[in-house]
Every structure is written in C-alpha cells, then in structure tokens.
Design a protein around this motif. Structure first.
Motif, PDB file in Angstrom:
ATOM      1  N   LYS A  14      24.344  37.413  13.646  1.00  0.00           N
ATOM      2  CA  LYS A  14      24.991  37.019  14.698  1.00  0.00           C
ATOM      3  C   LYS A  14      26.166  35.499  14.929  1.00  0.00           C
ATOM      4  O   LYS A  14      25.713  35.011  13.864  1.00  0.00           O
ATOM      5  CB  LYS A  14      23.693  35.983  16.089  1.00  0.00           C
ATOM      6  N   GLY A  36      24.842  44.864  24.303  1.00  0.00           N
ATOM      7  CA  GLY A  36      23.136  44.326  24.246  1.00  0.00           C
ATOM      8  C   GLY A  36      22.741  43.712  25.914  1.00  0.00           C
ATOM      9  O   GLY A  36      23.690  43.720  26.409  1.00  0.00           O
ATOM     10  N   TYR A  85      17.117  38.464  23.785  1.00  0.00           N
ATOM     11  CA  TYR A  85      18.915  38.398  23.475  1.00  0.00           C
ATOM     12  C   TYR A  85      19.605  38.845  22.705  1.00  0.00           C
ATOM     13  O   TYR A  85      19.286  38.192  21.622  1.00  0.00           O
ATOM     14  CB  TYR A  85      18.850  37.537  24.591  1.00  0.00           C
ATOM     15  N   ASP A  86      20.176  39.705  22.803  1.00  0.00           N
ATOM     16  CA  ASP A  86      21.060  40.000  22.065  1.00  0.00           C
ATOM     17  C   ASP A  86      22.323  38.779  21.592  1.00  0.00           C
ATOM     18  O   ASP A  86      22.737  38.248  21.217  1.00  0.00           O
ATOM     19  CB  ASP A  86      22.709  41.174  22.534  1.00  0.00           C
ATOM     20  N   ASN A  87      22.553  38.344  23.199  1.00  0.00           N
ATOM     21  CA  ASN A  87      23.651  37.869  23.639  1.00  0.00           C
ATOM     22  C   ASN A  87      23.002  35.873  24.346  1.00  0.00           C
ATOM     23  O   ASN A  87      22.200  36.864  25.561  1.00  0.00           O
ATOM     24  CB  ASN A  87      24.780  38.096  23.646  1.00  0.00           C
ATOM     25  N   SER A 138      20.323  34.986  17.967  1.00  0.00           N
ATOM     26  CA  SER A 138      21.400  35.721  18.936  1.00  0.00           C
ATOM     27  C   SER A 138      22.541  35.124  18.587  1.00  0.00           C
ATOM     28  O   SER A 138      22.893  34.503  17.777  1.00  0.00           O
ATOM     29  CB  SER A 138      20.773  35.283  20.463  1.00  0.00           C
TER      30      SER A 138
END
Length: 235
Positions: A14, A36, A85-87, A138
């Motif tokens: 990430k 995402g 969470y992806d972001n 993330s």
C-alpha cells in the motif's frame, strides 16, 4: 538479527499519498475513485460531497477537543481496523494541524493562543501519527490546502511555488514519509488530475511508478496496468 529479504521478493504494498489544492477544487471528491473500501476521517466537514457513495464510510474527527480525540482515533485504527479498509483518508491535514493547535492553545494561559511548545507538540503528533498509519495495511491518502510562496533556486532564480499548507518544520518530514505528493489541477480539456512530477513551480513527487501526472480517477491503480492507461495519463 536483521530481517533481510531480496528486493526482487518485494510484493506490491500500500502507498501513502498527500494530495493538495485550493478549497473547492475536488480533493474530497477524489475519494470516490479509490478502488476498494474506504474510510474517511472527516476533519473539515466536507464529506457531504461523498453522499451516496456506497464503498465509503465516514468518521468525524472532533474539531474542538481534537488533541485527545485524534490520539484515540489512531489507537482505535491500530487495534480494531488494521487491514479492514483498502484506503484510509485524512480530510484534511491542514485543518487537523490548526484544530490540534487551537485545542492546545485553549488549554494554555495565553488567551487561546498556542505557545511555541504547543507547536512542537503538534509537529510530533502529526508525524508520529503518519508513522503509525503507514502500518495499518491500507493506502493512506491525506488532503491538504494549497499555499504559495516565492521560491529561490540555488542559482538565484525566483519562482512562485505551490505546495501543501503545512507547518514549515514538518512539511519535508510529512512529504518525505509519503510515496506520492500530487497537486490537483484542471487541464485544458476541463479534466481534473494530479501533477506528480516536481518543478520549480510545483511541490510534487511520485516514488511508486513513472507517471508524471494522472487523471483524478487514476491516482491509485494496479501497478501492472500502468502501460494500459490511455493517452496522457501514461506519459
């Protein structure tokens, strides 16, 4: 004992992004394009532009009692949301800086004006927070307002320079911990995008790939697909 691994064994990880631009340019709206699941930490209360975006969750940061609440938030993220969470987006770090200082100043004896010590406390808290967040698994995306100054090069040339609005003593530290610093701009066709290459006029960098700029919708992409991007985004 050192944990040594081959550079060729490094897998995709990430990234950490700092995007900046004037108020109303579309920094917060950029979150709509992130791949995402996204968590937005709303400091400046502009998350209403994200309404009806299904893959986004929003958590408001207390903008009055910010000092304690921000610490609690970072600890909560580490203990309960690591990798979920992806972001994770901080919107925005310029306002977070001011809120932290305002809260510290309200606790002092100078009629609400932050002391020099308060500035140092704020600087360490923001930099340490980013270090913590880089370990959450993330993408970390932070927005900042844009400011300008008159920049003088080593050979004496002067340029008007745009850069993120952050305390001067931590600007390089925060930017140094980021993989990407992008200035949000509008091209001749009216499309929003990010300048990713530094110039005398723009504070920017991109350590993740070879792109010099990208469309707003292409800030975060699969690194294996860069060659497939259309038009100017791949140059």
């Amino acid at each position: 004992m050192l944990n040594i691994k081959k550079a060729t064994d490094i897998k995709e990880t990430k990234g950490t992004y700092l995007i900046y631009g004037p108020p109303g340019m579309g920094k917060t709206s950029s979150f709509k394009f992130l791949p995402g699941k996204t968590l937005v930490l709303d400091v400046d209360r502009t998350s209403k532009v994200l309404r009806e975006t299904k893959n986004i969750d929003i958590a408001e940061i207390d903008n009055i009692k910010t000092w304690e609440h921000w610490e609690e938030t970072i600890l909560d993220l580490e203990e309960n949301y690591k990798g979920k969470y992806d972001n994770i987006c901080v919107d925005n770090i310029s306002e977070l800086e001011r809120c932290l200082l305002s809260d510290l100043g309200s606790k002092g004896k100078n009629l609400g004006v932050p002391s020099q010590g308060n500035y140092q406390q704020m600087q360490f808290r923001l930099v340490n927070s980013l270090r913590y967040m880089k370990n959450l698994g993330s993408n970390i995306i932070m927005t900042a307002w844009e400011t300008t100054d008159l920049y003088t090069t080593a050979d004496g040339q002067q340029f008007n320079r745009s850069y993120p609005q952050l305390n001067g003593k931590i600007l390089n530290n925060i930017s140094g911990l980021c993989d990407v610093v992008g200035k949000l701009a509008i091209n001749k066709d009216g499309e929003r995008g990010f300048i990713l290459a530094p110039t005398n006029s723009y504070f920017a960098k991109n350590q993740l790939d070879d792109r010099l700029h990208c469309l707003q919708s292409e800030l975060i992409i699969d690194g294996t697909k860069i060659e497939e991007l259309p038009g100017e985004a791949n140059k």
